[in-house]
Design a protein around this motif. Structure first.
Motif, PDB file in Angstrom:
ATOM      1  N   UNK A  96       0.738  -1.094   0.167  1.00 28.93           N
ATOM      2  CA  UNK A  96      -0.215   0.054  -0.066  1.00 28.93           C
ATOM      3  C   UNK A  96       0.989   1.533  -0.048  1.00 28.93           C
ATOM      4  N   UNK A  97       0.452   2.070  -0.910  1.00 31.96           N
ATOM      5  CA  UNK A  97       1.388   3.545  -1.021  1.00 31.96           C
ATOM      6  C   UNK A  97       1.114   4.438   0.902  1.00 31.96           C
ATOM      7  N   UNK A  98       1.801   5.102   1.220  1.00 32.21           N
ATOM      8  CA  UNK A  98       1.233   5.705   2.735  1.00 32.21           C
ATOM      9  C   UNK A  98       2.051   6.809   2.393  1.00 32.21           C
ATOM     10  N   UNK A  99       1.438   8.194   2.414  1.00 28.83           N
ATOM     11  CA  UNK A  99       2.182   9.519   2.349  1.00 28.83           C
ATOM     12  C   UNK A  99       1.986   9.806   3.487  1.00 28.83           C
ATOM     13  N   UNK A 100       3.497  10.429   4.305  1.00 26.81           N
ATOM     14  CA  UNK A 100       3.426  11.079   5.169  1.00 26.81           C
ATOM     15  C   UNK A 100       3.744  12.572   5.210  1.00 26.81           C
ATOM     16  N   UNK A 101       2.963  13.425   5.694  1.00 22.15           N
ATOM     17  CA  UNK A 101       3.377  14.915   6.000  1.00 22.15           C
ATOM     18  C   UNK A 101       3.982  15.543   7.168  1.00 22.15           C
ATOM     19  N   UNK A 102       4.048  14.686   7.742  1.00 19.23           N
ATOM     20  CA  UNK A 102       4.986  14.810   8.633  1.00 19.23           C
ATOM     21  C   UNK A 102       4.178  15.876  10.162  1.00 19.23           C
ATOM     22  N   UNK A 103       5.118  16.031  10.924  1.00 18.67           N
ATOM     23  CA  UNK A 103       4.180  16.588  11.602  1.00 18.67           C
ATOM     24  C   UNK A 103       4.844  15.449  13.029  1.00 18.67           C
ATOM     25  N   UNK A 104       4.097  16.986  15.079  1.00 20.67           N
ATOM     26  CA  UNK A 104       4.318  15.979  15.929  1.00 20.67           C
ATOM     27  C   UNK A 104       3.808  16.143  16.028  1.00 20.67           C
ATOM     28  N   UNK A 105       3.028  14.623  17.402  1.00 17.90           N
ATOM     29  CA  UNK A 105       2.201  14.492  17.980  1.00 17.90           C
ATOM     30  C   UNK A 105       0.881  13.388  18.046  1.00 17.90           C
ATOM     31  N   UNK A 106       0.339  13.450  18.353  1.00 19.31           N
ATOM     32  CA  UNK A 106      -1.002  11.799  18.184  1.00 19.31           C
ATOM     33  C   UNK A 106      -0.704  11.792  16.430  1.00 19.31           C
ATOM     34  N   UNK A 107      -0.718  10.697  16.093  1.00 18.77           N
ATOM     35  CA  UNK A 107      -1.154  10.285  14.561  1.00 18.77           C
ATOM     36  C   UNK A 107      -2.603  10.475  14.150  1.00 18.77           C
ATOM     37  N   UNK A 108      -2.756  10.657  13.185  1.00 20.26           N
ATOM     38  CA  UNK A 108      -3.980  11.203  12.206  1.00 20.26           C
ATOM     39  C   UNK A 108      -3.090  10.428  11.265  1.00 20.26           C
ATOM     40  N   UNK A 109      -4.208   9.805  10.884  1.00 23.18           N
ATOM     41  CA  UNK A 109      -4.843   8.724   9.858  1.00 23.18           C
ATOM     42  C   UNK A 109      -5.982   8.934   8.720  1.00 23.18           C
TER      43      UNK A 109
END
Length: 354
Positions: free
Chosen positions: A74-87
């Motif tokens: 699966x393709x997964x994009x990561x826009x960065x950021x710090x804190x709880x994970x938002x999917x």
């Protein structure tokens, strides 16, 4: 989204035929069946610069390919950021690039990632695994591979079915749930509803280039998708002409065939639903391009659909014990694009509450 998939979207409450079943709606599937013919040399020369337009993705995310089971990635994009994970999870036919701009509304307080479900975009297209149990398990497998124990899940359109399954079956992996016009198509008799007619077919001019194709979708559907979302949904010829959809229609059919009624009573996590509550007067932008007889069919079919949507919203409100509902009225299924400021405000308020 083939014309039949457009109907799915319509039923979802948006009445929009974008993207192969959200995705470039009927337009993409029309591209699969349109006779392309030979492009005149003069036109081909004009279009050559357009052939490279899909090679550039300016969103700034990191792209990973995650194996969730043997032979399925699966393709997964990561826009960065710090804190709880938002999917972020996209609608039927869409790939997660549809959130390329929206994601930046949250990565100041959250670590934002997105998953393109199997069958779409750059993700694998196995012949199996489009049932709700497998799709939800895919999402959890991505978290496992990324060493993420708990996350906030945000789903648009049919991704609500994945939210329902994850919330009911994997409650210890869920912090909060956000439904973006994501109603329960497995309940309330949706399958038996007459569906409003789709938009007019693409013209040869609409398929000449990606930008023309994107403009036609925006004109008929009332919102403009991020260019990368379109590019990851279609195939183009050497001149840049749109010639096919990446995802065959049978994949969306398999997903729809496996719809199940949501187990709302098993969802324990706090949930926010932002829904497009249409009325019998609702009209999509393409309505005005239909002939009179087709408009009259649209007028007839929109009434029972509006009633079904009202009932579906109420089922969510009463079925999910710890839920909050925001009703928008006669807007667009892509609420996070058309009503971005309002949606972001309500989401941030909900997500930042302790």
């Amino acid at each position: 989204m083939g014309k039949w998939t457009l109907w799915l979207l319509i039923a979802l409450g948006l009445l929009v035929n974008h993207i192969a079943g959200p995705l470039l709606g009927q337009n993409v599937w029309s591209a699969r069946t349109t006779t392309i013919g030979t492009v005149p040399p003069r036109l081909a020369k004009q279009e050559r610069p357009m052939a490279n337009i899909c090679k550039f993705d300016t969103s700034g995310h990191k792209v990973s390919i995650v194996t969730v089971e043997p032979g399925v990635q699966l393709e997964v994009l990561d826009w960065g950021g710090i804190g709880e994970t938002l999917v972020l999870l996209a609608g039927l036919g869409d790939n997660v690039h549809v959130f390329d701009e929206f994601a930046y509304q949250f990565n100041d307080r959250f670590h934002v990632i997105g998953i393109t479900r199997r069958g779409f975009g750059r993700s694998s297209q196995p012949v199996y695994g489009y049932d709700i149990e497998t799709r939800a398990r895919d999402d959890i497998a991505v978290l496992d591979k990324m060493n993420i124990r708990e996350a906030i899940f945000v789903g648009h359109s049919i991704a609500g079915t994945e939210l329902n399954e994850i919330g009911a079956v994997y409650p210890d992996r869920v912090k909060k749930l956000v439904y973006l016009d994501a109603l329960d198509l497995g309940a309330g008799g949706w399958a038996a509803l007459p569906q409003p007619p789709p938009s007019p077919p693409d013209t040869a001019a609409d398929l000449e280039s990606v930008r023309r194709f994107a403009a036609a979708n925006a004109r008929f559907n009332g919102y403009r998708a991020p260019l990368a979302a379109i590019c990851n949904s279609i195939r183009t010829g050497p001149s840049g002409r749109v010639v096919a959809a990446i995802t065959p229609p049978e994949i969306s059919r398999k997903i729809i065939a496996g719809l199940q009624e949501a187990q709302y009573d098993r969802i324990q996590a706090p949930a926010l639903g932002i829904f497009n509550a249409i009325t019998p007067d609702y009209r999509l932008p393409y309505y005005w391009y239909l002939d009179r007889a087709t408009q009259e069919k649209f007028d007839r079919d929109i009434k029972p659909l509006a009633e079904w949507i009202a009932g579906a919203i109420q089922r969510f409100r009463t079925g999910v014990q710890n839920s909050r509902v925001i009703k928008l009225h006669d807007t667009n299924h892509y609420v996070f694009i058309v009503d971005e400021a309002l949606v972001v405000r309500e989401m941030r308020k909900f997500l930042l509450e302790k």
